[in-house]
Scaffold this active site. Structure first.
Site, short mmCIF file in Angstrom:
data_model
loop_
_atom_site.label_atom_id
_atom_site.label_comp_id
_atom_site.label_asym_id
_atom_site.label_seq_id
_atom_site.Cartn_x
_atom_site.Cartn_y
_atom_site.Cartn_z
N SER A 1 0.83 -1.21 0.00
CA SER A 1 0.00 0.00 0.00
C SER A 1 0.86 1.25 0.00
CB SER A 1 -0.86 0.05 1.27
OG SER A 1 -1.74 -1.01 1.30
N HIS B 1 -2.07 -3.34 -6.86
CA HIS B 1 -2.63 -2.90 -5.58
C HIS B 1 -4.14 -3.11 -5.57
CE1 HIS B 1 -3.45 0.43 -2.46
NE2 HIS B 1 -3.06 -0.66 -1.85
N GLU C 1 -4.97 -1.01 -8.86
CA GLU C 1 -3.97 -0.06 -9.35
C GLU C 1 -2.79 -0.88 -9.87
OE1 GLU C 1 -4.65 3.95 -6.73
OE2 GLU C 1 -3.53 2.35 -5.75
N ASN D 1 -4.60 6.09 -2.40
CA ASN D 1 -4.13 6.47 -1.06
C ASN D 1 -3.48 7.85 -1.02
OD1 ASN D 1 -5.15 4.26 0.23
ND2 ASN D 1 -3.27 3.06 0.08
N1 LIG Z 1 -5.48 -4.51 4.54
C1 LIG Z 1 -5.72 -3.68 3.54
O1 LIG Z 1 -6.75 -2.98 3.48
C2 LIG Z 1 -4.74 -3.60 2.39
C3 LIG Z 1 -5.16 -3.05 1.17
C4 LIG Z 1 -4.27 -3.03 0.10
C5 LIG Z 1 -2.97 -3.52 0.26
N2 LIG Z 1 -2.59 -4.03 1.46
C6 LIG Z 1 -1.22 -4.56 1.56
O2 LIG Z 1 -1.28 -5.98 1.42
C7 LIG Z 1 -0.25 -6.60 2.20
C8 LIG Z 1 -0.87 -7.61 3.15
O3 LIG Z 1 -1.83 -6.96 3.96
P1 LIG Z 1 -2.93 -7.77 4.76
O4 LIG Z 1 -3.89 -6.74 5.27
O5 LIG Z 1 -3.43 -8.92 3.95
O6 LIG Z 1 -2.06 -8.32 5.98
P2 LIG Z 1 -2.36 -9.59 6.92
O7 LIG Z 1 -1.59 -9.34 8.16
O8 LIG Z 1 -3.82 -9.87 7.01
O9 LIG Z 1 -1.69 -10.81 6.13
C9 LIG Z 1 -0.31 -10.95 5.91
C10 LIG Z 1 -0.01 -12.44 5.88
O10 LIG Z 1 1.33 -12.62 5.41
C11 LIG Z 1 1.89 -13.70 6.15
N3 LIG Z 1 3.33 -13.60 6.02
C12 LIG Z 1 4.17 -12.73 6.63
N4 LIG Z 1 5.43 -12.95 6.23
C13 LIG Z 1 5.40 -14.00 5.37
C14 LIG Z 1 6.36 -14.70 4.60
N5 LIG Z 1 7.66 -14.37 4.66
N6 LIG Z 1 5.97 -15.72 3.80
C15 LIG Z 1 4.66 -16.05 3.72
N7 LIG Z 1 3.69 -15.42 4.42
C16 LIG Z 1 4.06 -14.40 5.22
C17 LIG Z 1 1.35 -13.54 7.55
O11 LIG Z 1 1.43 -14.75 8.28
C18 LIG Z 1 -0.09 -13.11 7.27
O12 LIG Z 1 -0.98 -14.21 7.21
C19 LIG Z 1 0.52 -5.44 2.88
O13 LIG Z 1 1.61 -5.10 2.08
C20 LIG Z 1 -0.52 -4.32 2.89
O14 LIG Z 1 0.07 -3.05 2.91
C21 LIG Z 1 -3.45 -4.10 2.53
#
Ligand SMILES: NC(=O)c1ccc[n+]([C@@H]2O[C@H](COP(=O)([O-])OP(=O)(O)OC[C@H]3O[C@@H](n4cnc5c(N)ncnc54)[C@H](O)[C@@H]3O)[C@@H](O)[C@H]2O)c1
Length: 309
Positions: free
Chosen positions: A144, A165, A177, A215
């Site tokens: 993000s 994204h 995106e 964002n």
């Molecule tokens: N939550 C949102 O609204 C949103 C929206 C767009 C983008 N994002 C981006 O998406 C990404 C994930 O966000 P999320 O909200 O799904 O987070 P989340 O915490 O729900 O999930 C992340 C997952 O990644 C796993 N993980 C961590 N390190 C790892 C590795 N080395 N190998 C395999 N798995 C691993 C964790 O165990 C976890 O299950 C981030 O970069 C975030 O910025 C989030």
């Protein structure tokens, strides 16, 4: 064809190979976003391997996907229970899971990363995957707030690296995106656009700039709402009502802050403030800092600007 040289044939075939549609996706990170993307990719006929650090998380992810598909099936096949069950079984058959990112990357068209928002960890992951993934495999991050260029720098495939994204909840939100860095090839960018469309999403093209489009507009807007509150220029309730009824937004900025997560917004704004300390739109906030330090992250913790039961 007699005039085409061997080198020409190689170029043609490798280019045709790289242009081939993305059919198999390795999604690294089975959390909120990764599971949502896996669901959409499998529903649209892609073969998916979902990777996370342990089986327990993956079990939760697949149960989440199945639960979400059940809700879709209920609407789509209202009084055709068998067709609904078949739909769920077909989609789930296209989702496999793994705790081994390396082997998942060994035979895939796209590695899509959705792990924790930490540059060093993302770089470490992609650096390792770069050694095992085939040459044609495209790498993409769902970050993000981190520059795609910085994440890609740990690999030797800068031309086959971009950003995809997605928005939460992924099955509902239509936008993707698509981010190209100065090194992303046109071929790669076109493949990422085509993949987004194949998922049934509407892609927009973005440069690798902080916050991309959504964002970059949304975070300063939410921060300005907090500053209005800090200056005592309006209550949070009135600011939310004003933006809903006056601007036609479905949620007010404080409702949106609580939905997105105050920890996430703080993480983004702190990162931007560090990189661009003189930009008044990117200043941190004391109110936000206090709420986050108290563990009030918004809806997910039961309290943020508002309380949730
Ligand atoms: N939550 C949102 O609204 C949103 C929206 C767009 C983008 N994002 C981006 O998406 C990404 C994930 O966000 P999320 O909200 O799904 O987070 P989340 O915490 O729900 O999930 C992340 C997952 O990644 C796993 N993980 C961590 N390190 C790892 C590795 N080395 N190998 C395999 N798995 C691993 C964790 O165990 C976890 O299950 C981030 O970069 C975030 O910025 C989030």
């Amino acid at each position: 064809m007699a005039f085409v040289t061997h080198q020409g044939i190689r170029r043609l075939s490798s280019s045709a190979f790289r242009n081939a549609a993305i059919k198999h996706v390795a999604i690294i990170g089975g959390g909120l976003m990764g599971a949502g993307i896996a669901q959409v990719a499998a529903t649209t006929g892609h073969s998916v391997v979902l990777v996370d650090t342990n089986e327990e998380i993956l079990k939760k992810s697949t149960m989440g996907i199945e639960g979400s598909l059940k809700r879709v099936a209920k609407k789509k096949f209202a009084d055709k229970q068998e067709a609904g069950a078949e739909f769920i079984a077909t989609v789930m058959a296209d989702v496999s899971t793994s705790t081994d990112a390396m082997s998942a990357a060994e035979s895939t068209d796209l590695v899509l990363e959705a792990i924790v928002e930490n540059l060093k960890i993302k770089q470490g992951l992609f650096g390792a995957l770069d050694k095992v993934a085939p040459a044609h495999t495209i790498f993409a991050s769902n970050t993000s707030s981190l520059p795609i260029t910085d994440i890609a720098s740990s690999t030797g495939r800068l031309d086959r690296f971009g950003g995809l994204h997605f928005f939460n909840p992924v099955p509902m939100m239509k936008l993707v995106e698509v981010i190209g860095t100065s090194a992303t090839s046109q071929e790669t960018f076109d493949s990422l656009l085509a993949f987004s469309k194949a998922l049934g999403k509407t892609p927009v093209s973005c440069k690798d700039t902080p916050g991309f489009i959504v964002n970059r507009l949304l975070v300063p807007y939410m921060m300005e709402a907090i500053r209005l509150l800090e200056r005592g220029h309006g209550s949070k309730e009135d600011i939310d009502i004003a933006m809903k009824l006056g601007a036609g937004y479905p949620m007010g900025p404080f409702e949106l802050l609580d939905y997105v997560g105050l920890d996430t917004v703080k993480f983004i704004i702190d990162g931007w403030a560090e990189k661009d300390p003189d930009n008044p739109l990117m200043q941190p906030s004391e109110v936000l800092k206090k709420l986050v330090s108290e563990g009030k992250f918004g809806k997910k913790t039961g309290e943020g600007f508002y309380k949730y039961k």
